[in-house]
Design a protein around this motif. Structure first.
Motif, short mmCIF file in Angstrom:
data_model
loop_
_atom_site.label_atom_id
_atom_site.label_comp_id
_atom_site.label_asym_id
_atom_site.label_seq_id
_atom_site.Cartn_x
_atom_site.Cartn_y
_atom_site.Cartn_z
N ASN A 319 0.86 -1.17 0.00
CA ASN A 319 0.00 0.00 0.00
C ASN A 319 0.90 1.23 0.00
O ASN A 319 1.29 1.73 1.07
CB ASN A 319 -0.92 -0.01 1.21
N PHE A 320 1.27 1.68 -1.19
CA PHE A 320 2.12 2.88 -1.31
C PHE A 320 1.41 4.06 -0.66
O PHE A 320 2.03 4.91 -0.03
CB PHE A 320 2.40 3.15 -2.78
N GLU A 321 0.09 4.09 -0.82
CA GLU A 321 -0.77 5.06 -0.13
C GLU A 321 -1.97 4.30 0.40
O GLU A 321 -2.52 3.45 -0.29
CB GLU A 321 -1.23 6.16 -1.09
N LEU A 322 -2.38 4.60 1.61
CA LEU A 322 -3.53 3.93 2.20
C LEU A 322 -4.82 4.41 1.54
O LEU A 322 -4.95 5.59 1.20
CB LEU A 322 -3.61 4.19 3.70
N PRO A 323 -5.78 3.53 1.37
CA PRO A 323 -7.08 3.98 0.86
C PRO A 323 -7.84 4.74 1.94
O PRO A 323 -7.65 4.49 3.14
CB PRO A 323 -7.79 2.66 0.51
N ASN A 324 -8.68 5.67 1.52
CA ASN A 324 -9.46 6.42 2.51
C ASN A 324 -10.77 5.72 2.86
O ASN A 324 -11.55 6.21 3.65
CB ASN A 324 -9.74 7.85 2.04
N VAL A 325 -11.02 4.55 2.26
CA VAL A 325 -12.18 3.71 2.60
C VAL A 325 -11.63 2.41 3.18
O VAL A 325 -10.95 1.66 2.48
CB VAL A 325 -13.04 3.41 1.35
N PRO A 326 -11.88 2.11 4.44
CA PRO A 326 -11.27 0.93 5.08
C PRO A 326 -11.53 -0.38 4.34
O PRO A 326 -10.65 -1.23 4.24
CB PRO A 326 -11.90 0.92 6.47
N GLU A 327 -12.77 -0.55 3.83
CA GLU A 327 -13.09 -1.80 3.13
C GLU A 327 -12.21 -2.02 1.92
O GLU A 327 -11.95 -3.16 1.53
CB GLU A 327 -14.56 -1.81 2.72
N ASP A 351 2.20 11.03 7.72
CA ASP A 351 1.51 11.62 8.87
C ASP A 351 0.04 11.89 8.57
O ASP A 351 -0.82 11.68 9.43
CB ASP A 351 2.20 12.93 9.29
N ASP A 352 -0.26 12.36 7.35
CA ASP A 352 -1.65 12.69 7.05
C ASP A 352 -2.50 11.45 6.73
O ASP A 352 -3.67 11.59 6.43
CB ASP A 352 -1.72 13.68 5.88
N GLU A 353 -1.91 10.26 6.83
CA GLU A 353 -2.66 9.02 6.59
C GLU A 353 -2.92 8.23 7.87
O GLU A 353 -3.54 7.17 7.83
CB GLU A 353 -1.90 8.13 5.61
N ARG A 354 -2.45 8.75 9.00
CA ARG A 354 -2.62 8.01 10.25
C ARG A 354 -4.09 7.80 10.60
O ARG A 354 -4.46 6.77 11.17
CB ARG A 354 -1.89 8.72 11.39
N ALA A 355 -4.94 8.76 10.26
CA ALA A 355 -6.38 8.59 10.52
C ALA A 355 -6.95 7.45 9.68
O ALA A 355 -7.81 6.69 10.14
CB ALA A 355 -7.12 9.89 10.22
N PHE A 356 -6.47 7.32 8.43
CA PHE A 356 -6.90 6.21 7.59
C PHE A 356 -6.51 4.88 8.23
O PHE A 356 -7.28 3.91 8.21
CB PHE A 356 -6.27 6.31 6.19
N LEU A 357 -5.30 4.83 8.78
CA LEU A 357 -4.82 3.60 9.41
C LEU A 357 -5.69 3.25 10.62
O LEU A 357 -6.04 2.07 10.81
CB LEU A 357 -3.36 3.76 9.84
N ASP A 359 -8.83 3.98 11.06
CA ASP A 359 -10.11 3.48 10.55
C ASP A 359 -9.98 2.03 10.08
O ASP A 359 -10.88 1.21 10.30
CB ASP A 359 -10.58 4.36 9.39
N ILE A 360 -8.87 1.72 9.42
CA ILE A 360 -8.64 0.36 8.93
C ILE A 360 -8.52 -0.62 10.09
O ILE A 360 -9.09 -1.71 10.08
CB ILE A 360 -7.38 0.31 8.04
N GLU A 361 -7.79 -0.22 11.13
CA GLU A 361 -7.62 -1.09 12.29
C GLU A 361 -8.95 -1.34 13.00
O GLU A 361 -9.22 -2.46 13.44
CB GLU A 361 -6.60 -0.48 13.25
N ARG A 362 -9.79 -0.31 13.10
CA ARG A 362 -11.10 -0.50 13.73
C ARG A 362 -11.98 -1.43 12.89
O ARG A 362 -12.71 -2.25 13.42
CB ARG A 362 -11.79 0.85 13.91
N THR A 363 -11.92 -1.26 11.57
CA THR A 363 -12.77 -2.05 10.69
C THR A 363 -12.34 -3.51 10.64
O THR A 363 -13.17 -4.42 10.69
CB THR A 363 -12.77 -1.45 9.27
N THR A 364 -11.04 -3.74 10.51
CA THR A 364 -10.53 -5.10 10.34
C THR A 364 -10.25 -5.80 11.67
O THR A 364 -10.08 -7.03 11.69
CB THR A 364 -9.23 -5.10 9.52
N ARG A 365 -10.19 -5.01 12.74
CA ARG A 365 -9.86 -5.54 14.06
C ARG A 365 -8.48 -6.22 14.05
O ARG A 365 -8.24 -7.21 14.75
CB ARG A 365 -10.95 -6.51 14.55
N VAL A 366 -7.59 -5.70 13.23
CA VAL A 366 -6.21 -6.18 13.14
C VAL A 366 -5.27 -4.99 13.24
O VAL A 366 -5.48 -3.97 12.58
CB VAL A 366 -5.96 -6.93 11.80
N LYS A 367 -4.25 -5.11 14.08
CA LYS A 367 -3.25 -4.05 14.22
C LYS A 367 -1.96 -4.54 13.56
O LYS A 367 -1.29 -5.44 14.08
CB LYS A 367 -3.01 -3.73 15.69
N PRO A 368 -1.60 -3.98 12.40
CA PRO A 368 -0.39 -4.44 11.71
C PRO A 368 0.87 -4.23 12.56
O PRO A 368 0.95 -3.30 13.37
CB PRO A 368 -0.35 -3.58 10.44
#
Length: 490
Positions: A319-327, A351-357, A359-368
């Motif tokens: 993921n060169f850039e995180l998606p802004n939609v967790p799904e 830094d400006d993608e930490r909020a996306f991360l 959201d992804i962690e909440r949705t997937t219930r996985v912490k990379p």
């Protein structure tokens, strides 16, 4: 006796499955096929890569094998809707594989291919039609196709259909379908809007789910590295050189970002190709074929390819850039760890993608797991080779963010006349200006690259830009309205 034999599938289907080496069903197939053979409507939820296509293809082929009918002109008995060209082609190929001994006709239609050829193939009718929504409606409006004889209707990747703004097209298609039909919804995720859509289109469906909503593949090892945006190219280059890469997919948020990554990799001596909505169908097909054959090990893609690529042996997803939609993250990393294999997903987070991360962690219930920057990273940033030069085609595809006179900047057809649109691989990238000029109805190869028309009701862009079709003798034009610029940032 295999499971498929126990189901009582027609002998030609069993013969094709044996030839393809299929003997054990996946969970979604095991739960869905018996009910579908009884003619039930179904809403199926399964992670990508779990065998959803066979889950609806096998019982449908059995229906045709046991209830043969002559083909009707400009008609089809089964309609499968797909959000992207690549996924549509993949589904059609699966039908040909499973039904190779049945003598059924399978046709795949989407934008970017000559419409005259598709109309010609529809004249005598087909048994199974796989289509993207925009081109399907175009052919219906040109009276080259009718849906009055459809017995089985399948909507695959229903949630991506909604994400791409096809709800109005789906409602239009639903009105053209016979009320008496078997309807199937399959999706990797099931948000509330999709459940509501299913309640409208499905008749007393059974619900099949083989994984919790928005979970990620269990066999994917997930990592994250925090890095500045301008240093991501260096980090990607180093990771590709360090890791044992069989095949890798690299995801960016924009088309121009994908091209920049490819140029950067080529400058470092790493062969790669890009696939996105600005590429012609021939370029996209060629890139996928080279990637599938292993001639190119790195494919850089926008989310247009997150669900449309089914290539065995993808060992890594970056993921060169995180998606802004967790799904969308779920679908991206689902391109690896397929068919029982294991995979690796690495995300580069600015830094400006930490909020996306989060959201992804909440949705997937996985912490990379957090990976630190490689040793000597700062020195590598300073010594990174310059990117390869833009090709002539890339220069012609520039979207007008530079000054006047750039090649091809204003020569693209307008969407109303079948042009590709401008910037976009997500909904926001295809929104025309609000309150001003609106494209006339007609065939359109949309910004998503899937030919699929966005209804005016779904367009909520910025300020009007009436100058887009007006050019002086010196060319150049003005495409810098706020509404157009917002697309490049998505």
């Amino acid at each position: 006796m295999s499971y498929f034999e126990q189901l009582g599938l027609a002998a030609p289907i069993l013969k094709a499955l044996n030839a393809a080496g299929y003997d054990k069903p996946t969970p979604i197939q095991e739960q869905a096929i018996p009910s579908l053979m009884q003619g039930r409507d179904l809403c199926g939820i399964a992670q990508t890569g779990t065998g959803k296509t066979a889950a609806f293809a096998l019982p449908s082929l059995h229906h045709f094998a046991t209830k043969p009918k002559p083909r009707q002109a400009k008609s089809c008995r089964m309609l499968v809707l797909s959000p992207t060209r690549e996924l549509a082609a993949q589904i059609a190929e699966s039908f040909r594989t499973y039904g190779k001994f049945l003598g059924l006709s399978v046709l795949c239609i989407f934008g970017g291919a000559p419409v005259f050829t598709q109309k010609k193939k529809l004249e005598g009718g087909v048994d199974i039609l796989v289509a993207t929504p925009g081109r399907l409606i175009d052919l219906i409006e040109q009276r080259a196709l009718t849906l009055k004889d459809v017995e089985i209707f399948v909507l695959d990747e229903a949630d991506q259909m909604m994400d791409m703004g096809f709800i109005h097209a789906l409602r239009q298609i639903d009105k053209l379908l016979p009320k008496k039909r078997q309807s199937l919804f399959f999706s990797a995720t099931m948000p509330k809007t999709i459940a509501e859509l299913g309640n409208k289109f499905l008749d007393n469906p059974i619900r099949v789910s083989v994984a919790p909503q928005s979970t990620t593949a269990e066999r994917v090892m997930q990592y994250v590295t925090f890095v500045e945006q301008r240093e991501k190219q260096t980090l990607l280059t180093l990771r590709l050189q360090e890791e044992g890469i069989d095949r890798a997919l690299v995801f960016t948020r924009t088309k121009h970002g994908a091209d920049r990554v490819v140029r950067g990799l080529k400058g470092a001596g790493i062969e790669a190709a890009a696939i996105h909505g600005n590429k012609s169908q021939g370029q996209r097909t060629n890139a996928l074929e080279q990637f599938r054959a292993g001639r190119i090990k790195i494919l850089v893609a926008t989310d247009i390819a997150a669900r449309g690529i089914d290539v065995p042996g993808v060992s890594h997803v970056f993921n060169f850039e995180l998606p802004n939609v967790p799904e969308q993250y779920v679908h991206r990393i689902g391109r690896t760890a397929r068919a029982g294999a294991e995979g690796v997903a690495m995300s580069f987070v600015a830094d400006d993608e930490r909020a996306f991360l989060r959201d992804i962690e909440r949705t997937t219930r996985v912490k990379p797991r957090i990976l630190k920057l490689p040793e000597g990273f700062r020195e590598a940033v300073a010594s990174l080779p310059p990117p390869a030069k833009k090709s002539n085609n890339e220069m012609k595809r520039e979207d007008g963010r530079g000054g006047p006179g750039r090649a091809g900047q204003n020569r693209r057809k307008s969407p109303a006349n079948g042009g590709r649109g401008r910037n976009g691989d997500t909904r926001a990238q295809s929104r025309p200006p609000q309150g001003g000029w609106q494209p006339a109805a007609g065939p359109r190869d949309g910004a998503q690259g899937e030919n699929d028309r966005r209804p005016a009701a779904d367009n909520r862009g910025g300020k009007p830009n009436r100058s887009r079709n007006y050019r002086g003798k010196s060319g150049g034009g003005n495409r810098s309205s706020q509404g157009n610029r917002s697309a490049a940032k998505v």
